[in-house]
Design an enzyme around this catalytic site. Structure first.
Site, PDB file in Angstrom:
ATOM      1  N   PHE A 138       0.862  -1.192   0.000  1.00 38.88           N
ATOM      2  CA  PHE A 138       0.000   0.000   0.000  1.00 38.88           C
ATOM      3  C   PHE A 138       0.887   1.226   0.000  1.00 38.88           C
ATOM      4  O   PHE A 138       1.761   1.380   0.858  1.00 38.88           O
ATOM      5  CB  PHE A 138      -0.913   0.022   1.222  1.00 38.88           C
ATOM      6  CG  PHE A 138      -1.819   1.237   1.255  1.00 38.88           C
ATOM      7  CD1 PHE A 138      -2.999   1.248   0.530  1.00 38.88           C
ATOM      8  CD2 PHE A 138      -1.474   2.365   1.990  1.00 38.88           C
ATOM      9  CE1 PHE A 138      -3.826   2.370   0.538  1.00 38.88           C
ATOM     10  CE2 PHE A 138      -2.292   3.481   2.010  1.00 38.88           C
ATOM     11  CZ  PHE A 138      -3.471   3.484   1.271  1.00 38.88           C
ATOM     12  N   ASP A 237       9.470   2.395   1.539  1.00 40.72           N
ATOM     13  CA  ASP A 237       8.273   3.126   1.964  1.00 40.72           C
ATOM     14  C   ASP A 237       8.112   2.926   3.465  1.00 40.72           C
ATOM     15  O   ASP A 237       7.621   1.902   3.927  1.00 40.72           O
ATOM     16  CB  ASP A 237       7.049   2.610   1.204  1.00 40.72           C
ATOM     17  CG  ASP A 237       5.776   3.358   1.585  1.00 40.72           C
ATOM     18  OD1 ASP A 237       5.798   4.129   2.556  1.00 40.72           O
ATOM     19  OD2 ASP A 237       4.738   3.152   0.923  1.00 40.72           O
ATOM     20  N   LYS A 266       3.224  10.006   8.496  1.00 39.17           N
ATOM     21  CA  LYS A 266       2.551   9.542   9.709  1.00 39.17           C
ATOM     22  C   LYS A 266       3.209  10.019  10.995  1.00 39.17           C
ATOM     23  O   LYS A 266       3.044  11.162  11.411  1.00 39.17           O
ATOM     24  CB  LYS A 266       2.402   8.014   9.662  1.00 39.17           C
ATOM     25  CG  LYS A 266       1.349   7.531   8.649  1.00 39.17           C
ATOM     26  CD  LYS A 266       1.102   6.057   8.784  1.00 39.17           C
ATOM     27  CE  LYS A 266       0.100   5.526   7.766  1.00 39.17           C
ATOM     28  NZ  LYS A 266      -1.270   5.975   7.984  1.00 39.17           N
TER      29      LYS A 266
END
Length: 423
Positions: A138, A237, A266
């Site tokens: 993702f 990532d 995040k």
């Protein structure tokens, strides 16, 4: 008094259904690892805003840093009148990032911006366009990020043709070995895209939405070797794995493999919108002035929060704390696997405080229960625990408590989860 039901009705009238929510509770306040809804009910938070508030909700040092910055200015646009805390945060990340040689950093607002800009930089550095990602991965919901994401529903199904030159290799899970994955990649080079056309390979050190599957060290080593041989950029990532969540500042540090570029987001902002790309300096400088940026990228408020987050991680030893949390959670899950009074669950998997476990079709079975995790998470919410599901089939319960959570509160939350697992 406002109610969750009233707000749900207002939401239905005002907000499109395309943005989903994991729970039907509406937040009123949060502190540390606890959250209260608009009806005053308390919840223990094992989601942390999807691994955003690793240092806990409203950590005093984050609040103090942002208030101090707010007293000076809230926005100028780094492309208009730059400011020191952007530079200071870049310096901190450049020093800490597991890269070869000098590093440079640029900041944005969202994780999808980070992954897409990492690809832009890789394309500029190599003069190539191809991107290889992995099934189950993702990388965000914007168009290129959706194309790189290795799951069709709901991320691609309705949105027509995806950007081209994006390919997917099988991730080693569910009977697929590392050798299988690398063999498939080599076959892709032979049959689908010549490696001389590939700008980047992007991979998560631990798959997030894909079910908290740890990327094997051997796969990362194989990717590093092929990237070096063919002049391809390796992108880690770290949007969900970064900033102490796995027991290291960056998740890829567990493998010893050094990427060329790292996308971050995040937890870096501690609750404020902040993302970025850290990379080898000569790669980062491939893009001409004006080719990168964004109006709100590297907001001074978010950069102030980011510097405070790094301070808290260091001063409160949150990497070590993540390891302790993971140990407590894994031991508890191990005790659930053999209990006949609970729904069937599999062994814990993950690193540090990024732990998941699968719902199974039966005791002793290795076949996962599609959608089973969502049902458990809904029961947990009813019991007073916020916890999320993930996995390609919706089979995994993922545990992401703030790293500042106390042992007592962590065990109270695990007690509530056990209650939700009652058969």
């Amino acid at each position: 008094m406002k109610s969750n039901k009233d707000l749900a009705a207002r939401r239905a009238a005002a907000v499109p259904v395309g943005v989903g929510s994991a729970t039907a509770i509406y937040a009123d306040k949060a502190e540390g690892a606890e959250l209260w809804d608009v009806e005053g009910r308390r919840y223990i938070d094992f989601a942390a805003g999807i691994a955003v508030v690793n240092v806990g909700h409203r950590h005093p040092r984050i609040i103090e840093a942002v208030q101090s910055q707010l007293g000076r200015f809230s926005h100028t646009g780094f492309q208009v009148a730059p400011y020191e805390n952007y530079i200071a945060l870049a310096e901190r990340l450049n020093e800490a990032a597991p890269l070869d040689g000098q590093a440079k950093s640029i900041f944005f607002t969202t994780g999808a911006e980070a992954t897409e800009n990492a690809v832009k930089i890789a394309r500029a550095a190599t003069g190539r366009s191809g991107v290889i990602a992995f099934t189950g991965g993702f990388h965000g919901r914007t168009l290129l990020a959706s194309a790189m994401t290795g799951k069709t529903n709901p991320y691609k199904t309705q949105f027509g043709t995806m950007p081209g030159d994006v390919f997917h290799a099988p991730f080693p899970a569910r009977g697929i070995s590392v050798a299988d994955s690398l063999r498939a990649l080599d076959l892709m080079f032979a049959a689908d895209v010549d490696p001389s056309r590939v700008a980047a390979i992007i991979i998560e050190p631990i798959q997030g939405e894909g079910g908290f599957r740890v990327t094997p060290k051997e796969l990362l080593e194989g990717l590093r070797e092929r990237c070096t041989r063919h002049g391809i950029m390796l992108i880690a990532d770290e949007v969900q794995t970064g900033f102490a969540r796995t027991g290291k500042l960056f998740g890829i540090e567990h493998s010893g493999v050094k990427p060329d570029l790292i996308s971050v987001a995040k937890a870096l902002g501690g609750g404020f919108p902040l993302s970025g790309v850290v990379g080898r300096a000569e790669v980062m400088d491939s893009v001409r002035p004006g080719g990168l940026g964004g109006t709100y990228g590297g907001s001074p408020l978010a950069c102030a929060a980011g510097l405070a987050v790094l301070d808290v991680i260091e001063s409160e030893k949150l990497c070590e704390r993540a390891e302790r949390i993971g140990q407590i959670v894994s031991e508890r899950v191990a005790g659930w696997t053999s209990r006949s009074d609970l729904v069937p669950v599999g062994k814990a998997h993950g690193l540090g405080a990024m732990i998941g476990f699968d719902l199974l079709k039966g005791h002793g079975s290795e076949e996962v229960e599609a959608g089973g995790a969502g049902r458990v998470c809904a029961k947990a919410t009813e019991a007073g625990l916020i916890v999320l599901s993930c996995g390609v089939l919706g089979e995994t319960v993922r545990l992401l408590p703030p790293l500042t959570i106390s042992d007592d509160l962590l065990n109270e939350g695990l007690d509530l989860l056990e209650k939700a697992l009652k058969a």
